[in-house]
Design a protein around this motif. Sequence first.
Motif, PDB file in Angstrom:
ATOM      1  N   PRO A 109       0.787  -1.238   0.000  1.00  0.00           N
ATOM      2  CA  PRO A 109       0.000   0.000   0.000  1.00  0.00           C
ATOM      3  C   PRO A 109       0.818   1.286   0.000  1.00  0.00           C
ATOM      4  CG  PRO A 109      -0.131  -1.128   2.125  1.00  0.00           C
ATOM      5  CD  PRO A 109       0.515  -2.085   1.170  1.00  0.00           C
ATOM      6  N   ALA A 110       2.128   1.200   0.257  1.00  0.00           N
ATOM      7  CA  ALA A 110       2.963   2.405   0.220  1.00  0.00           C
ATOM      8  C   ALA A 110       3.642   2.602  -1.128  1.00  0.00           C
ATOM      9  CB  ALA A 110       4.019   2.347   1.329  1.00  0.00           C
ATOM     10  N   ASN A 111       3.440   1.689  -2.074  1.00  0.00           N
ATOM     11  CA  ASN A 111       4.100   1.813  -3.376  1.00  0.00           C
ATOM     12  C   ASN A 111       3.386   2.817  -4.267  1.00  0.00           C
ATOM     13  OD1 ASN A 111       5.868  -0.074  -2.486  1.00  0.00           O
ATOM     14  ND2 ASN A 111       5.450  -1.598  -4.062  1.00  0.00           N
ATOM     15  N   ARG A 112       4.179   3.486  -5.107  1.00  0.00           N
ATOM     16  CA  ARG A 112       3.674   4.475  -6.054  1.00  0.00           C
ATOM     17  C   ARG A 112       4.230   4.159  -7.438  1.00  0.00           C
ATOM     18  NH1 ARG A 112       1.337   5.126  -2.043  1.00  0.00           N
ATOM     19  NH2 ARG A 112       0.822   7.031  -0.892  1.00  0.00           N
ATOM     20  N   ALA A 113       3.518   4.601  -8.475  1.00  0.00           N
ATOM     21  CA  ALA A 113       3.984   4.396  -9.846  1.00  0.00           C
ATOM     22  C   ALA A 113       3.650   5.629 -10.670  1.00  0.00           C
ATOM     23  CB  ALA A 113       3.340   3.162 -10.475  1.00  0.00           C
ATOM     24  N   VAL A 114       4.506   5.903 -11.649  1.00  0.00           N
ATOM     25  CA  VAL A 114       4.253   6.948 -12.633  1.00  0.00           C
ATOM     26  C   VAL A 114       4.165   6.260 -13.986  1.00  0.00           C
ATOM     27  CG1 VAL A 114       5.045   9.096 -13.663  1.00  0.00           C
ATOM     28  CG2 VAL A 114       5.557   8.616 -11.263  1.00  0.00           C
ATOM     29  N   ALA A 115       2.987   6.306 -14.584  1.00  0.00           N
ATOM     30  CA  ALA A 115       2.751   5.662 -15.873  1.00  0.00           C
ATOM     31  C   ALA A 115       2.827   6.718 -16.969  1.00  0.00           C
ATOM     32  CB  ALA A 115       1.392   4.972 -15.886  1.00  0.00           C
ATOM     33  N   VAL A 116       3.784   6.578 -17.864  1.00  0.00           N
ATOM     34  CA  VAL A 116       3.980   7.541 -18.954  1.00  0.00           C
ATOM     35  C   VAL A 116       3.448   6.927 -20.244  1.00  0.00           C
ATOM     36  CG1 VAL A 116       5.653   8.914 -20.243  1.00  0.00           C
ATOM     37  CG2 VAL A 116       6.001   8.494 -17.797  1.00  0.00           C
ATOM     38  N   GLU A 117       2.530   7.624 -20.885  1.00  0.00           N
ATOM     39  CA  GLU A 117       1.907   7.120 -22.105  1.00  0.00           C
ATOM     40  C   GLU A 117       1.636   8.295 -23.043  1.00  0.00           C
ATOM     41  OE1 GLU A 117       0.582   5.468 -25.128  1.00  0.00           O
ATOM     42  OE2 GLU A 117       1.165   4.090 -23.516  1.00  0.00           O
ATOM     43  N   ARG A 118       2.062   8.152 -24.314  1.00  0.00           N
ATOM     44  CA  ARG A 118       1.940   9.273 -25.246  1.00  0.00           C
ATOM     45  C   ARG A 118       0.523   9.439 -25.800  1.00  0.00           C
ATOM     46  NH1 ARG A 118       5.732   9.759 -29.131  1.00  0.00           N
ATOM     47  NH2 ARG A 118       7.222   8.287 -28.250  1.00  0.00           N
ATOM     48  N   ARG A 119      -0.255   8.375 -25.859  1.00  0.00           N
ATOM     49  CA  ARG A 119      -1.586   8.469 -26.435  1.00  0.00           C
ATOM     50  C   ARG A 119      -2.626   8.833 -25.385  1.00  0.00           C
ATOM     51  NH1 ARG A 119      -2.959   3.618 -30.562  1.00  0.00           N
ATOM     52  NH2 ARG A 119      -4.999   4.112 -29.646  1.00  0.00           N
ATOM     53  N   ASP A 120      -3.439   9.841 -25.677  1.00  0.00           N
ATOM     54  CA  ASP A 120      -4.421  10.322 -24.715  1.00  0.00           C
ATOM     55  C   ASP A 120      -5.436   9.250 -24.347  1.00  0.00           C
ATOM     56  OD1 ASP A 120      -3.194  12.763 -24.712  1.00  0.00           O
ATOM     57  OD2 ASP A 120      -4.703  13.790 -25.932  1.00  0.00           O
ATOM     58  N   ASP A 121      -5.911   8.484 -25.329  1.00  0.00           N
ATOM     59  CA  ASP A 121      -6.930   7.479 -25.025  1.00  0.00           C
ATOM     60  C   ASP A 121      -6.385   6.403 -24.104  1.00  0.00           C
ATOM     61  OD1 ASP A 121      -5.233   6.583 -27.081  1.00  0.00           O
ATOM     62  OD2 ASP A 121      -6.782   5.304 -27.972  1.00  0.00           O
ATOM     63  N   ARG A 122      -5.131   6.023 -24.300  1.00  0.00           N
ATOM     64  CA  ARG A 122      -4.529   5.019 -23.420  1.00  0.00           C
ATOM     65  C   ARG A 122      -4.265   5.585 -22.032  1.00  0.00           C
ATOM     66  NH1 ARG A 122      -0.387   2.342 -27.898  1.00  0.00           N
ATOM     67  NH2 ARG A 122      -1.980   1.028 -28.902  1.00  0.00           N
ATOM     68  N   ALA A 123      -3.854   6.853 -21.981  1.00  0.00           N
ATOM     69  CA  ALA A 123      -3.620   7.479 -20.675  1.00  0.00           C
ATOM     70  C   ALA A 123      -4.905   7.512 -19.853  1.00  0.00           C
ATOM     71  CB  ALA A 123      -3.066   8.894 -20.865  1.00  0.00           C
ATOM     72  N   GLU A 124      -6.012   7.839 -20.483  1.00  0.00           N
ATOM     73  CA  GLU A 124      -7.298   7.848 -19.783  1.00  0.00           C
ATOM     74  C   GLU A 124      -7.685   6.434 -19.340  1.00  0.00           C
ATOM     75  OE1 GLU A 124      -9.937   9.651 -22.533  1.00  0.00           O
ATOM     76  OE2 GLU A 124      -9.058  11.665 -22.323  1.00  0.00           O
ATOM     77  N   ARG A 125      -7.357   5.461 -20.167  1.00  0.00           N
ATOM     78  CA  ARG A 125      -7.668   4.068 -19.842  1.00  0.00           C
ATOM     79  C   ARG A 125      -6.858   3.606 -18.632  1.00  0.00           C
ATOM     80  NH1 ARG A 125      -6.597   2.018 -24.658  1.00  0.00           N
ATOM     81  NH2 ARG A 125      -8.703   2.420 -25.413  1.00  0.00           N
ATOM     82  N   ILE A 126      -5.614   4.030 -18.535  1.00  0.00           N
ATOM     83  CA  ILE A 126      -4.791   3.677 -17.373  1.00  0.00           C
ATOM     84  C   ILE A 126      -5.458   4.172 -16.093  1.00  0.00           C
ATOM     85  CG2 ILE A 126      -2.594   4.121 -16.191  1.00  0.00           C
ATOM     86  CD1 ILE A 126      -1.321   4.339 -19.011  1.00  0.00           C
ATOM     87  N   GLY A 127      -5.961   5.407 -16.130  1.00  0.00           N
ATOM     88  CA  GLY A 127      -6.626   5.955 -14.956  1.00  0.00           C
ATOM     89  C   GLY A 127      -7.834   5.139 -14.553  1.00  0.00           C
TER      90      GLY A 127
END
Length: 412
Positions: free
Chosen positions: A282-300
């Motif tokens: 529960p203390a882990n964090r991640a930064v997901a980098v994605e160039r495509r807007d549709d995929r970035a929204e899907r990650i969320g």
Amino acid sequence: MTGPLSPEPALAPWLAIVGLGEDGRAGLSPAAAAALDAAEVVYGGRRHLALAAPLRAEERPWPSPISAAYPDILARRGRPTCLIATGDPFHFGIGAEIARLVPAGEIRAFPQPSAFSLAAARLGWSLPETACITLHGRDLFGVVPHLQPGARILALSWDGSTPATVAALLTERGMGGSRLTVLEAMGGPRERLRSDIAKDFALTDIDPLNTLAVAVEATPDARIVSLSPGLDDAWFENDGQLTKAEIRAITLAALRPRAGETLWDLGAGAGSVSIEWCLRHPANRAVAVERRDDRAERIGRNAKSLGVGARVAVVRGASAESLADLPAPQAVFVGGGVAEPGLLAACRAALPSAGRLVANAVTLEGEAALLAAYTDTGGRLRRLSVAHAAPVGGLTGWRPAMPVTQWVWTKP
């Protein structure tokens, strides 16, 4: 946020943090009452200030956000000051936040039983065997990783609507047989305990000050988040750009997550590696980098549905262009764009000693980049192949997936 005070020279304790129950001043120990009465200024919510009445001190209700009061509190250093809060101020309360700003030796704390302790006592539950979480000011889906068969959960509610919302979530995920107990205004004259089954939940007129107890009952087909890496691919909304379950499990093992670490997930696709990284602790964090807007929204959306939405930061843009602005990582996964010039070198440079870098490639160009990195800096290079049984005419045969070349490197 205002920075911490210098620990030198240390002052005698001047800041009292007093926990209150629903019985108000009557429930305070003599020492806590004396600290409250000795203060020149008392900070607290309006409900807390009313519970602590009568007060001799100047009353200062918390502003919104509460952190706006911190400079004024710090400016009072050395003068008798009191903060009042619910129950144990160091269990999802203001205590730990203030202790980051004021040396512990300058604080006197007087906790009361927390809502978790009171609820466990009412229900006869063992606290060490119970997940204690807060949904107050948090994403409701944060409860999802805790929804395990037979689990017991105590959750601080956001308001009176929280129990019904949790009941609906449980029912949707195949846990409608779970028993929910709503514990309202514990420790005071308005205390009330009521229970219902999730799928039939019909409790109304719930006090905003409530703690929710969940005894999880799951059907065989319930949507349970596995404790091991390699969740089924169907858990992730995706357009095919997904690190598949078997490869993902091996990739997570190679990344070696440790508590409290941050991962860079570059070319994140559906965000499955970021999400499973955060599920490991529960203390882990991640930064997901994605160039495509549709995929970035899907990650969320994927991160939220699996209960880690608050811990996966989604950055839109090309990987190489985004690195300078990212928080320092302890591990990096490159799932896309491994052939981008200079990317692997930049990732290596960003890692601390003992930091881990894992990069996967399915193209010849990506494989060539990994081979070059392996030749230059060492590490481990391996090829992973997975085949699934599939119909071949009226019989069954193996249908292989594209092989994955994986480079694993640990910074000296």
